[in-house]
Scaffold this motif. Structure first.
Motif, short mmCIF file in Angstrom:
data_model
loop_
_atom_site.label_atom_id
_atom_site.label_comp_id
_atom_site.label_asym_id
_atom_site.label_seq_id
_atom_site.Cartn_x
_atom_site.Cartn_y
_atom_site.Cartn_z
N TYR A 1 -12.21 -7.17 29.17
CA TYR A 1 -13.16 -8.15 28.64
C TYR A 1 -12.46 -9.30 27.92
O TYR A 1 -13.12 -10.24 27.47
CB TYR A 1 -14.12 -7.46 27.66
N LEU A 2 -11.14 -9.22 27.79
CA LEU A 2 -10.39 -10.23 27.05
C LEU A 2 -9.81 -11.28 27.99
O LEU A 2 -9.42 -10.98 29.13
CB LEU A 2 -9.24 -9.56 26.28
N ALA A 3 -9.74 -12.51 27.48
CA ALA A 3 -9.06 -13.56 28.23
C ALA A 3 -7.58 -13.23 28.34
O ALA A 3 -7.01 -12.60 27.44
CB ALA A 3 -9.25 -14.90 27.52
N PRO A 4 -6.91 -13.60 29.46
CA PRO A 4 -5.49 -13.29 29.62
C PRO A 4 -4.64 -13.72 28.43
O PRO A 4 -3.69 -13.03 28.05
CB PRO A 4 -5.11 -14.04 30.89
N SER A 5 -4.98 -14.86 27.83
CA SER A 5 -4.20 -15.35 26.69
C SER A 5 -4.34 -14.47 25.45
O SER A 5 -3.50 -14.52 24.54
CB SER A 5 -4.62 -16.77 26.34
N GLY B 1 -3.12 -8.23 24.80
CA GLY B 1 -1.87 -7.91 24.12
C GLY B 1 -1.87 -8.31 22.66
O GLY B 1 -1.02 -7.84 21.89
N LYS B 2 -2.79 -9.18 22.26
CA LYS B 2 -2.89 -9.59 20.86
C LYS B 2 -3.91 -8.75 20.09
O LYS B 2 -3.80 -8.59 18.87
CB LYS B 2 -3.26 -11.07 20.76
N TRP B 3 -4.89 -8.25 20.81
CA TRP B 3 -5.91 -7.42 20.17
C TRP B 3 -5.35 -6.01 19.96
O TRP B 3 -4.80 -5.40 20.87
CB TRP B 3 -7.16 -7.37 21.05
N ASN B 4 -5.49 -5.48 18.75
CA ASN B 4 -4.97 -4.16 18.41
C ASN B 4 -6.13 -3.19 18.23
O ASN B 4 -6.74 -3.13 17.15
CB ASN B 4 -4.12 -4.22 17.14
N PRO B 5 -6.47 -2.39 19.24
CA PRO B 5 -7.62 -1.49 19.12
C PRO B 5 -7.42 -0.37 18.13
O PRO B 5 -8.40 0.21 17.62
CB PRO B 5 -7.77 -0.95 20.55
N LYS C 1 -14.39 -19.58 29.22
CA LYS C 1 -14.56 -19.33 30.65
C LYS C 1 -13.18 -19.11 31.29
O LYS C 1 -12.24 -19.87 31.07
CB LYS C 1 -15.26 -20.51 31.31
N VAL C 2 -13.06 -18.03 32.07
CA VAL C 2 -11.86 -17.72 32.84
C VAL C 2 -12.28 -17.52 34.29
O VAL C 2 -12.97 -16.54 34.60
CB VAL C 2 -11.15 -16.46 32.30
N GLU C 3 -11.91 -18.49 35.14
CA GLU C 3 -12.31 -18.46 36.55
C GLU C 3 -13.81 -18.26 36.68
O GLU C 3 -14.31 -17.47 37.49
CB GLU C 3 -11.56 -17.35 37.30
N GLY C 4 -14.54 -18.99 35.86
CA GLY C 4 -16.00 -19.00 35.94
C GLY C 4 -16.69 -17.86 35.21
O GLY C 4 -17.92 -17.80 35.23
N GLN C 5 -15.93 -16.96 34.58
CA GLN C 5 -16.52 -15.82 33.89
C GLN C 5 -16.17 -15.85 32.40
O GLN C 5 -15.06 -16.23 32.03
CB GLN C 5 -16.00 -14.50 34.49
N ARG D 1 -14.98 -14.62 28.96
CA ARG D 1 -14.07 -13.60 28.45
C ARG D 1 -13.80 -13.89 26.97
O ARG D 1 -13.90 -15.02 26.51
CB ARG D 1 -12.74 -13.57 29.23
N ILE D 2 -13.45 -12.84 26.23
CA ILE D 2 -13.24 -12.95 24.79
C ILE D 2 -11.85 -13.53 24.51
O ILE D 2 -10.85 -12.98 24.95
CB ILE D 2 -13.40 -11.58 24.12
N SER D 3 -11.81 -14.63 23.77
CA SER D 3 -10.53 -15.27 23.44
C SER D 3 -10.10 -15.00 22.00
O SER D 3 -8.96 -15.28 21.63
CB SER D 3 -10.63 -16.78 23.67
N LYS D 4 -11.02 -14.46 21.22
CA LYS D 4 -10.68 -14.11 19.84
C LYS D 4 -11.65 -13.03 19.37
O LYS D 4 -12.86 -13.15 19.55
CB LYS D 4 -10.76 -15.32 18.92
N ALA D 5 -11.08 -11.97 18.76
CA ALA D 5 -11.90 -10.86 18.29
C ALA D 5 -11.19 -10.15 17.16
O ALA D 5 -9.95 -10.17 17.08
CB ALA D 5 -12.18 -9.87 19.42
N PRO D 6 -11.93 -9.51 16.27
CA PRO D 6 -11.27 -8.74 15.20
C PRO D 6 -10.59 -7.51 15.80
O PRO D 6 -11.06 -6.94 16.79
CB PRO D 6 -12.42 -8.34 14.28
#
Length: 563
Positions: free
Chosen positions: A85-89, A92-96, A150-154, A156-161
């Motif tokens: 669900y995350l944008a490619p950028s 790896g930055k989101w820490n679950p 938007k990522v390829e028309g869809q 996606r989450i670019s920032k999240a806690p």
């Protein structure tokens, strides 16, 4: 009697604890043919209703955030489905693993705006931090902000806690509770530090926390570990073959003496039992390290009720007879007790007398009054035979009386409390729990006991709140090394609360007249009514197990000679 009305926190805790019990059956059919069970160390498949779903084409920002949150139930491969669900950028930055928020799913609110921004508001009931430490919350609302692109028309989450959100009903299907085993400072007892980890790859999570981590902050000054600071897990994974876990360690382990290695082995073996591991092989660079578990003291107690009747003080036998404790029983009876706790070696009893004083009953010295302050709560005795006493209206005035009668003022006792109603000292001597009043609310708090090099108690560590009681607390006991039992309320609102240390609680109705609670090594819970009736729990019912009981006491262990 009738069941008392519980507030939201207690109800949520009940649901969470029920889920813990049911999670052992997750993935098992309720009908049809019988299949072989899981191999030792294997993990049951998730409940079919909790399988994460990949993002769908054309989903709105709100739907993407909702799908991302729902995918928190899938910890496999570092929450691989949620990462989709995350944008490619942002991947790896989101820490679950940073934190887990446990909430009421029915109260979630998603609000989206036109600029790709979504705010999720959750009603937080508890949290689990990156180290697996569980803490209850006050049920307040917490906003969580998400940005999308938007990522390829869809979308996606670019920032999240960081972290995940799980409903109370989902939590125990993803996380299980595991004990990290430490030693008391005298290296005699094993002390559990309860943590919550996803059941996926639990042995690695346990080993990492035990070897490279630290005890929970409230317990850190009261336990010790055989793992030295220069020893780490290497590789950072535990391989499991059958019921054996192979634990690789860094080169520093080669310089450790055999006693230290044996203690390390002991901590690992008993920490991993709950993960299906019955044996541990410690290694350096794939070469085995010779070690075997050391012997530790048991916290087992006599399964019989310890009582004072018209006949005597001692263990209640069949037919209503009382088996006296040699030397101690006569000394207790002469003090006209209203409470009594027997030491682990059966040589001492901590007694609150009929006139409200705290006294020591000894197998060799009879009875001696220690404390005559006003309004004293029922005293407790620790493994060193120190008797602990405190006035209800002055929680900070906690004193531990040595076997020679000298009192030691215990610093740091319940600094935020206005009253203390009851206290219970763990059988390993490292933890003191209490029912205290903070801001007008009755809560169960726990703190580690700090001792000097001679074992003399000096202070309590920072206390932590385990749970809030829906009614005024009355009595408290340790049901096991990891669970406390409390009586709360009076009359038709009387309940028994079973509070897990660093975990949720369950509540059941109790006899209207219950005033004292005691437990056994097993699952039996006993209550004493104010008319002298002894009750024993059988399932959800309370059966009368005796009458004419003046005091329901408890023992802090059992002498090795009687084990």
């Amino acid at each position: 009697m009738r069941r008392g009305m519980l507030h939201r926190a207690a109800a949520v805790a009940m649901a969470a604890a029920l889920a813990v019990m049911l999670s052992a059956c997750a993935g098992l059919p309720t009908s049809g043919p019988v299949f072989a069970g899981l191999q030792p160390g294997a993990v049951a498949p998730p409940d079919f209703s909790y399988v994460p779903v990949k993002p769908q084409d054309g989903a709105s920002p709100e739907q993407i955030v909702q799908g991302f949150i729902d995918a928190g139930i899938g910890p496999e491969s570092n929450w691989a489905i949620a990462q989709l669900y995350l944008a490619p950028s942002f991947q790896g930055k989101w820490n679950p693993s940073a934190t887990t928020t446990i909430d009421d799913r029915s109260a979630r609110s998603y609000v989206a705006t036109d600029d790709g921004h979504v705010v999720l508001t959750v009603t937080q009931q508890a949290t689990v931090d990156a180290d697996g430490v569980y803490k209850t919350s006050d049920g307040g609302q917490t906003p969580l902000s998400f940005e999308l692109a938007k990522v390829e028309g869809q979308w996606r989450i670019s920032k999240a806690p960081d972290g995940i959100v799980l409903g109370v009903d989902q939590f125990a299907s993803v996380f299980h509770q595991y004990p990290l085993m430490y030693f008391d400072p005298a290296w005699r007892y094993l002390v559990p530090d309860m943590r919550w980890f996803p059941s996926i790859n639990a042995p690695t999570r346990i080993a990492t926390a035990l070897i490279d981590g630290k005890p929970s902050s409230w317990l850190a000054g009261s336990v010790v570990s055989a793992f030295t600071d220069d020893v780490s897990l290497d590789p950072v994974s535990v391989s499991v073959t059958g019921s054996t876990g192979r634990v690789g360690l860094t080169r520093a382990a080669l310089s450790l003496d055999r006693q230290t290695l044996d203690r390390m082995q002991t901590q690992l073996v008993y920490s991993m039992t709950a993960a299906g591991i019955s044996d541990v092989a410690m290694e350096y660079n794939s070469s085995p390290l010779t070690a075997q578990p050391v012997s530790t003291r048991s916290t087992r107690i006599d399964p019989r009720a310890l009582v004072q009747t018209d006949k005597a003080f001692g263990f209640l036998a069949s037919g209503g007879d009382v088996e006296a404790v040699k030397g101690v029983s006569d000394a207790v009876a002469k003090l006209h007790p209203v409470s009594a706790q027997l030491s682990a070696d059966y040589t001492t009893a901590a007694v609150r007398t009929g006139d409200g004083a705290v006294a020591r009953a000894s197998s060799t010295g009879g009875g001696a009054v220690l404390d005559r302050r006003s309004g004293l709560v029922d005293p407790v005795v620790d493994p060193q035979n120190y008797i602990w006493s405190v006035p209800s209206a002055d929680p900070h005035a906690l004193i531990a009386y040595a076997p020679d009668g000298n009192g030691v003022k215990i610093a740091g006792a319940w600094s935020n409390a206005s009253r203390v109603t009851a206290m219970a000292l763990s059988r390993d001597g490292t933890r003191l729990a209490a029912i205290v009043t903070v801001g007008g609310q009755s809560t169960i708090e726990i703190a580690g006991i700090v001792r000097d090099q001679n074992g003399v108690p000096t202070s309590l560590g920072d206390s932590t709140t385990l749970g809030t009681l829906p009614h005024a607390g009355v009595s408290l006991t340790w049901l096991s090394d990891t669970t406390l039992g409390a009586v709360a309320g009076t009359g038709g609102d009387t309940i028994v609360v079973q509070q897990t240390v660093s975990g949720p609680a369950t509540s059941t109705s109790a006899p209207d007249d219950a005033v004292t609670i005691a437990g056994t090594t097993g699952t039996t819970v006993r209550l004493l009514g104010d008319d002298g009736t002894l009750y024993s729990q059988r399932g959800s019912n309370w059966e009368k197990a005796g009458a004419g009981v003046r005091v329901l006491g408890e023992a802090q262990g059992i002498p090795p000679s009687q084990g």
